[in-house]
Design a protein around this motif. Structure first.
Motif, PDB file in Angstrom:
ATOM      1  N   TYR A  54      14.758 -15.577  48.212  1.00  0.00           N
ATOM      2  CA  TYR A  54      13.779 -14.996  47.291  1.00  0.00           C
ATOM      3  C   TYR A  54      14.513 -14.247  46.203  1.00  0.00           C
ATOM      4  O   TYR A  54      15.686 -13.980  46.320  1.00  0.00           O
ATOM      5  N   VAL A  55      13.916 -13.727  45.293  1.00  0.00           N
ATOM      6  CA  VAL A  55      12.897 -14.178  44.414  1.00  0.00           C
ATOM      7  C   VAL A  55      13.614 -14.977  43.326  1.00  0.00           C
ATOM      8  O   VAL A  55      14.403 -14.447  42.588  1.00  0.00           O
ATOM      9  N   VAL A  56      13.382 -16.263  43.311  1.00  0.00           N
ATOM     10  CA  VAL A  56      14.086 -17.178  42.408  1.00  0.00           C
ATOM     11  C   VAL A  56      13.149 -17.501  41.248  1.00  0.00           C
ATOM     12  O   VAL A  56      12.110 -18.125  41.452  1.00  0.00           O
ATOM     13  N   ASN A  57      13.513 -17.046  40.063  1.00  0.00           N
ATOM     14  CA  ASN A  57      12.645 -17.211  38.898  1.00  0.00           C
ATOM     15  C   ASN A  57      13.301 -17.952  37.742  1.00  0.00           C
ATOM     16  O   ASN A  57      12.730 -18.020  36.664  1.00  0.00           O
ATOM     17  N   LYS A  58      14.473 -18.491  37.966  1.00  0.00           N
ATOM     18  CA  LYS A  58      15.169 -19.222  36.906  1.00  0.00           C
ATOM     19  C   LYS A  58      15.623 -20.572  37.439  1.00  0.00           C
ATOM     20  O   LYS A  58      16.040 -20.689  38.587  1.00  0.00           O
ATOM     21  N   ALA A  59      15.560 -21.566  36.563  1.00  0.00           N
ATOM     22  CA  ALA A  59      15.933 -22.924  36.961  1.00  0.00           C
ATOM     23  C   ALA A  59      17.371 -22.996  37.451  1.00  0.00           C
ATOM     24  O   ALA A  59      17.654 -23.683  38.438  1.00  0.00           O
ATOM     25  N   ALA A  60      18.277 -22.287  36.803  1.00  0.00           N
ATOM     26  CA  ALA A  60      19.684 -22.336  37.205  1.00  0.00           C
ATOM     27  C   ALA A  60      19.869 -21.817  38.630  1.00  0.00           C
ATOM     28  O   ALA A  60      20.632 -22.391  39.416  1.00  0.00           O
ATOM     29  N   VAL A  61      19.161 -20.767  38.975  1.00  0.00           N
ATOM     30  CA  VAL A  61      19.264 -20.210  40.333  1.00  0.00           C
ATOM     31  C   VAL A  61      18.608 -21.162  41.335  1.00  0.00           C
ATOM     32  O   VAL A  61      19.156 -21.413  42.414  1.00  0.00           O
ATOM     33  N   ALA A  62      17.457 -21.714  40.983  1.00  0.00           N
ATOM     34  CA  ALA A  62      16.788 -22.674  41.875  1.00  0.00           C
ATOM     35  C   ALA A  62      17.684 -23.880  42.139  1.00  0.00           C
ATOM     36  O   ALA A  62      17.819 -24.333  43.278  1.00  0.00           O
ATOM     37  N   ASN A  63      18.317 -24.380  41.094  1.00  0.00           N
ATOM     38  CA  ASN A  63      19.214 -25.529  41.254  1.00  0.00           C
ATOM     39  C   ASN A  63      20.408 -25.178  42.124  1.00  0.00           C
ATOM     40  O   ASN A  63      20.845 -25.987  42.944  1.00  0.00           O
ATOM     41  N   LYS A  66      19.361 -25.152  45.733  1.00  0.00           N
ATOM     42  CA  LYS A  66      19.235 -26.530  46.210  1.00  0.00           C
ATOM     43  C   LYS A  66      20.603 -27.123  46.505  1.00  0.00           C
ATOM     44  O   LYS A  66      20.807 -27.756  47.548  1.00  0.00           O
ATOM     45  N   GLU A  67      21.558 -26.888  45.605  1.00  0.00           N
ATOM     46  CA  GLU A  67      22.912 -27.439  45.776  1.00  0.00           C
ATOM     47  C   GLU A  67      23.603 -26.902  47.019  1.00  0.00           C
ATOM     48  O   GLU A  67      24.365 -27.630  47.660  1.00  0.00           O
ATOM     49  N   ILE A  68      23.368 -25.651  47.371  1.00  0.00           N
ATOM     50  CA  ILE A  68      24.061 -25.084  48.526  1.00  0.00           C
ATOM     51  C   ILE A  68      23.277 -25.256  49.826  1.00  0.00           C
ATOM     52  O   ILE A  68      23.701 -24.787  50.870  1.00  0.00           O
ATOM     53  N   GLY A  69      22.121 -25.956  49.770  1.00  0.00           N
ATOM     54  CA  GLY A  69      21.443 -26.367  50.989  1.00  0.00           C
ATOM     55  C   GLY A  69      20.235 -25.575  51.426  1.00  0.00           C
ATOM     56  O   GLY A  69      19.758 -25.762  52.549  1.00  0.00           O
ATOM     57  N   ALA A  70      19.700 -24.693  50.581  1.00  0.00           N
ATOM     58  CA  ALA A  70      18.508 -23.937  50.974  1.00  0.00           C
ATOM     59  C   ALA A  70      17.356 -24.887  51.261  1.00  0.00           C
ATOM     60  O   ALA A  70      17.229 -25.939  50.645  1.00  0.00           O
ATOM     61  N   SER A  71      16.512 -24.512  52.197  1.00  0.00           N
ATOM     62  CA  SER A  71      15.344 -25.319  52.558  1.00  0.00           C
ATOM     63  C   SER A  71      14.318 -25.320  51.430  1.00  0.00           C
ATOM     64  O   SER A  71      13.547 -26.267  51.290  1.00  0.00           O
ATOM     65  N   GLY A  72      14.305 -24.267  50.669  1.00  0.00           N
ATOM     66  CA  GLY A  72      13.383 -24.081  49.560  1.00  0.00           C
ATOM     67  C   GLY A  72      13.639 -22.718  48.968  1.00  0.00           C
ATOM     68  O   GLY A  72      14.623 -22.067  49.321  1.00  0.00           O
ATOM     69  N   VAL A  73      12.767 -22.257  48.098  1.00  0.00           N
ATOM     70  CA  VAL A  73      12.904 -20.926  47.516  1.00  0.00           C
ATOM     71  C   VAL A  73      11.539 -20.249  47.476  1.00  0.00           C
ATOM     72  O   VAL A  73      10.502 -20.909  47.533  1.00  0.00           O
ATOM     73  N   ILE A  74      11.564 -18.934  47.364  1.00  0.00           N
ATOM     74  CA  ILE A  74      10.363 -18.150  47.125  1.00  0.00           C
ATOM     75  C   ILE A  74      10.450 -17.687  45.685  1.00  0.00           C
ATOM     76  O   ILE A  74      11.464 -17.106  45.267  1.00  0.00           O
ATOM     77  N   PRO A  79       5.867 -22.696  37.390  1.00  0.00           N
ATOM     78  CA  PRO A  79       6.665 -23.901  37.672  1.00  0.00           C
ATOM     79  C   PRO A  79       7.563 -24.314  36.507  1.00  0.00           C
ATOM     80  O   PRO A  79       8.668 -24.780  36.713  1.00  0.00           O
ATOM     81  N   ARG A  80       7.105 -24.153  35.286  1.00  0.00           N
ATOM     82  CA  ARG A  80       7.934 -24.576  34.144  1.00  0.00           C
ATOM     83  C   ARG A  80       9.197 -23.723  34.036  1.00  0.00           C
ATOM     84  O   ARG A  80      10.203 -24.180  33.510  1.00  0.00           O
TER      85      ARG A  80
END
Length: 83
Positions: A54-63, A66-74, A79-80
């Motif tokens: 948590y709390v992921v609010n930027k595309a770079a952090v979300a990516n 994902k790259e390091i294997g998180a199941s998902g993000v909060i 969405p944009r």
């Protein structure tokens, strides 16, 4: 009942910490994204836990999550903002 743990500090002894919640089954960990490294995610997933930083609010952090294997993000962004 499944439990998700919100983490804002590094856990030194995860096994011991999880045992404190018995008889409940800890299903997922929700660490602050700044605390997450690939090594920990792999260990947590191997232990059968889902990992949703948590709390992921930027595309770079979300990516990165994902790259390091998180199941998902909060997130609490639109969405944009995560594209």
């Amino acid at each position: 009942m499944k439990i998700g743990l919100l983490l804002n500090l590094q856990v030194v002894n995860l096994t011991g910490y999880l045992q404190m919640f018995s008889p409940f089954a800890v299903h997922s960990l929700h660490p602050h994204y700044s605390l997450v490294q690939m090594k920990e995610i792999k260990q947590w997933l191997y232990a059968g836990l889902q990992v949703y930083p948590y709390v992921v609010n930027k595309a770079a952090v979300a990516n990165r999550m994902k790259e390091i294997g998180a199941s998902g993000v909060i997130a609490d962004a639109s969405p944009r903002d995560l594209r």
